[in-house]
Motif scaffolding. Structure first.
Motif, PDB file in Angstrom:
ATOM      1  N   VAL A  71       0.877  -1.154  -0.104  1.00 14.62           N
ATOM      2  CA  VAL A  71      -0.084  -0.004   0.105  1.00 14.62           C
ATOM      3  C   VAL A  71       0.686   1.367  -0.025  1.00 14.62           C
ATOM      4  CG1 VAL A  71      -1.837   1.106   1.206  1.00 14.62           C
ATOM      5  CG2 VAL A  71      -1.692  -1.135   1.318  1.00 14.62           C
ATOM      6  N   HIS A  72       0.441   2.202  -0.763  1.00 17.60           N
ATOM      7  CA  HIS A  72       1.130   3.558  -0.610  1.00 17.60           C
ATOM      8  C   HIS A  72       0.427   4.479  -0.137  1.00 17.60           C
ATOM      9  CE1 HIS A  72       4.440   2.575  -3.625  1.00 17.60           C
ATOM     10  NE2 HIS A  72       3.531   1.796  -4.282  1.00 17.60           N
ATOM     11  N   HIS A  73       0.899   5.207   0.951  1.00 18.23           N
ATOM     12  CA  HIS A  73       0.231   6.328   1.770  1.00 18.23           C
ATOM     13  C   HIS A  73       0.976   7.744   1.373  1.00 18.23           C
ATOM     14  CE1 HIS A  73      -1.554   3.815   5.040  1.00 18.23           C
ATOM     15  NE2 HIS A  73      -0.534   2.779   4.328  1.00 18.23           N
ATOM     16  N   ILE A  74       0.093   8.546   1.391  1.00 24.63           N
ATOM     17  CA  ILE A  74       0.634   9.939   1.308  1.00 24.63           C
ATOM     18  C   ILE A  74       0.003  10.562   2.513  1.00 24.63           C
ATOM     19  CG2 ILE A  74       0.500  12.336   0.087  1.00 24.63           C
ATOM     20  CD1 ILE A  74      -0.146  10.516  -2.457  1.00 24.63           C
ATOM     21  N   GLU A  75       1.018  10.819   3.460  1.00 21.88           N
ATOM     22  CA  GLU A  75       0.668  11.323   4.752  1.00 21.88           C
ATOM     23  C   GLU A  75       1.147  12.578   4.964  1.00 21.88           C
ATOM     24  OE1 GLU A  75       1.148   8.601   8.278  1.00 21.88           O
ATOM     25  OE2 GLU A  75       2.619   9.812   8.592  1.00 21.88           O
ATOM     26  N   LEU A  76       0.366  13.367   5.831  1.00 24.48           N
ATOM     27  CA  LEU A  76       0.341  14.885   6.353  1.00 24.48           C
ATOM     28  C   LEU A  76       0.313  14.915   7.784  1.00 24.48           C
ATOM     29  CD1 LEU A  76       0.415  17.710   5.887  1.00 24.48           C
ATOM     30  CD2 LEU A  76      -1.872  17.975   5.849  1.00 24.48           C
ATOM     31  N   GLY A  77       1.243  15.216   8.512  1.00 22.27           N
ATOM     32  CA  GLY A  77       1.423  15.146  10.111  1.00 22.27           C
ATOM     33  C   GLY A  77       1.987  16.446  10.511  1.00 22.27           C
ATOM     34  N   ILE A  84      10.743  23.330  22.527  1.00 19.45           N
ATOM     35  CA  ILE A  84      11.725  23.081  21.619  1.00 19.45           C
ATOM     36  C   ILE A  84      11.517  23.456  20.365  1.00 19.45           C
ATOM     37  CG2 ILE A  84      13.610  21.795  20.685  1.00 19.45           C
ATOM     38  CD1 ILE A  84      13.554  20.250  23.350  1.00 19.45           C
ATOM     39  N   PHE A  85      10.640  22.727  19.638  1.00 20.52           N
ATOM     40  CA  PHE A  85      10.171  22.957  18.096  1.00 20.52           C
ATOM     41  C   PHE A  85       8.869  22.036  17.853  1.00 20.52           C
ATOM     42  CE2 PHE A  85      11.715  18.648  17.685  1.00 20.52           C
ATOM     43  CZ  PHE A  85      11.167  18.234  16.634  1.00 20.52           C
ATOM     44  N   GLN A  86       8.098  22.582  16.723  1.00 16.68           N
ATOM     45  CA  GLN A  86       6.967  21.830  16.150  1.00 16.68           C
ATOM     46  C   GLN A  86       7.177  21.699  14.822  1.00 16.68           C
ATOM     47  OE1 GLN A  86       3.527  24.593  16.529  1.00 16.68           O
ATOM     48  NE2 GLN A  86       4.879  26.225  16.589  1.00 16.68           N
ATOM     49  N   ALA A  87       6.573  20.930  14.485  1.00 11.08           N
ATOM     50  CA  ALA A  87       6.872  20.363  12.851  1.00 11.08           C
ATOM     51  C   ALA A  87       5.540  19.911  12.222  1.00 11.08           C
ATOM     52  CB  ALA A  87       7.902  19.352  12.863  1.00 11.08           C
ATOM     53  N   ALA A  88       5.576  20.180  10.922  1.00 11.38           N
ATOM     54  CA  ALA A  88       4.567  19.785   9.845  1.00 11.38           C
ATOM     55  C   ALA A  88       5.429  19.030   8.830  1.00 11.38           C
ATOM     56  CB  ALA A  88       3.881  20.616   9.527  1.00 11.38           C
ATOM     57  N   TYR A  89       4.909  17.843   8.506  1.00  7.46           N
ATOM     58  CA  TYR A  89       5.485  17.163   7.298  1.00  7.46           C
ATOM     59  C   TYR A  89       4.498  16.606   6.562  1.00  7.46           C
ATOM     60  CZ  TYR A  89       4.374  12.830   9.918  1.00  7.46           C
ATOM     61  OH  TYR A  89       4.003  11.717  10.557  1.00  7.46           O
ATOM     62  N   LEU A  90       5.044  16.171   5.039  1.00  6.12           N
ATOM     63  CA  LEU A  90       4.319  15.656   4.069  1.00  6.12           C
ATOM     64  C   LEU A  90       5.089  14.472   3.728  1.00  6.12           C
ATOM     65  CD1 LEU A  90       1.780  15.503   2.404  1.00  6.12           C
ATOM     66  CD2 LEU A  90       2.858  16.880   0.743  1.00  6.12           C
ATOM     67  N   ALA A  91       4.755  13.396   3.553  1.00  9.72           N
ATOM     68  CA  ALA A  91       5.816  12.029   3.371  1.00  9.72           C
ATOM     69  C   ALA A  91       4.800  10.906   2.497  1.00  9.72           C
ATOM     70  CB  ALA A  91       6.174  11.263   4.535  1.00  9.72           C
TER      71      ALA A  91
END
Length: 199
Positions: A71-77, A84-91
């Protein structure tokens, strides 16, 4: 801005490629998860506060043979490590599943993507000996991940089965530009989620 444009072009290319290969036998699902993030490889807080995050992902089944699926996922997190820090990612995350007839599932997942990190606290700059709050738009970076998990599928024989899952993932963030003392960051995510088969 160039990084965001490149990211969007990659997303369009991956989505187009996934839809172009979709056949009647393939399935599409939507998943949601919440997780706790930690520095290092430990999945548990160990006395530290929880650093919560969440994801939403769309997935396309590309290969199915008996109990095995790819299965191929496109994930936004998104996650926030307090103070310290916060982060958004697309993978993009290929997942390898073994869905047994009794409903239980084992899976492994890998991933590559883009991560944008921002400081959790106000950033100050010095101007003529006076510190003043400044706008900080964060720093770009890459993210690679690997994880293992298990799940249980409810309503396996229905049109829209639901899968509950738990997964341990490890992230490698490089460059970890939000703190230049560290060239890269290693983070662990302990996830709980649900996946809904759409069609």
């Amino acid at each position: 801005m160039k990084n965001i444009g490149l990211l969007l072009l990659c997303l369009v290319a991956i989505t187009t490629h996934s839809f172009a290969q979709t056949t009647q036998a393939n399935k599409t699902s939507l998943s949601f998860s919440i997780f706790n993030e930690n520095f290092g490889l430990s999945p548990f807080p160990q006395g530290n506060p929880l650093h919560l995050g969440g994801t939403v992902a769309i997935a396309f089944t590309k290969k199915q043979n008996g109990i095995y699926r790819k299965v191929h996922h496109i994930e936004l997190g998104y996650f926030k490590h307090e103070s310290i820090f916060q982060a958004a990612y697309l993978a993009w995350k290929p997942q390898y599943e073994w869905q047994f007839h009794n409903g239980f599932q084992l899976h492994g997942i890998t991933g590559l993507g883009y991560l944008h990190a921002l400081p959790s606290q106000t950033t100050f700059v010095q101007n003529d000996g006076i510190y003043a709050a400044a706008t900080n738009l964060g720093k770009p970076g890459g993210v690679a991940s690997v994880g293992f998990g298990l799940g249980y599928q409810f309503g396996k024989n229905k049109e829209t089965p639901v899968t509950l899952f738990a997964r341990q993932e490890f992230l490698l963030i490089a460059p970890f530009a939000i703190n230049e003392s560290f060239p890269l960051g290693v983070n662990s995510l302990l996830k709980l989620g649900v996946a809904l088969q759409l069609f």
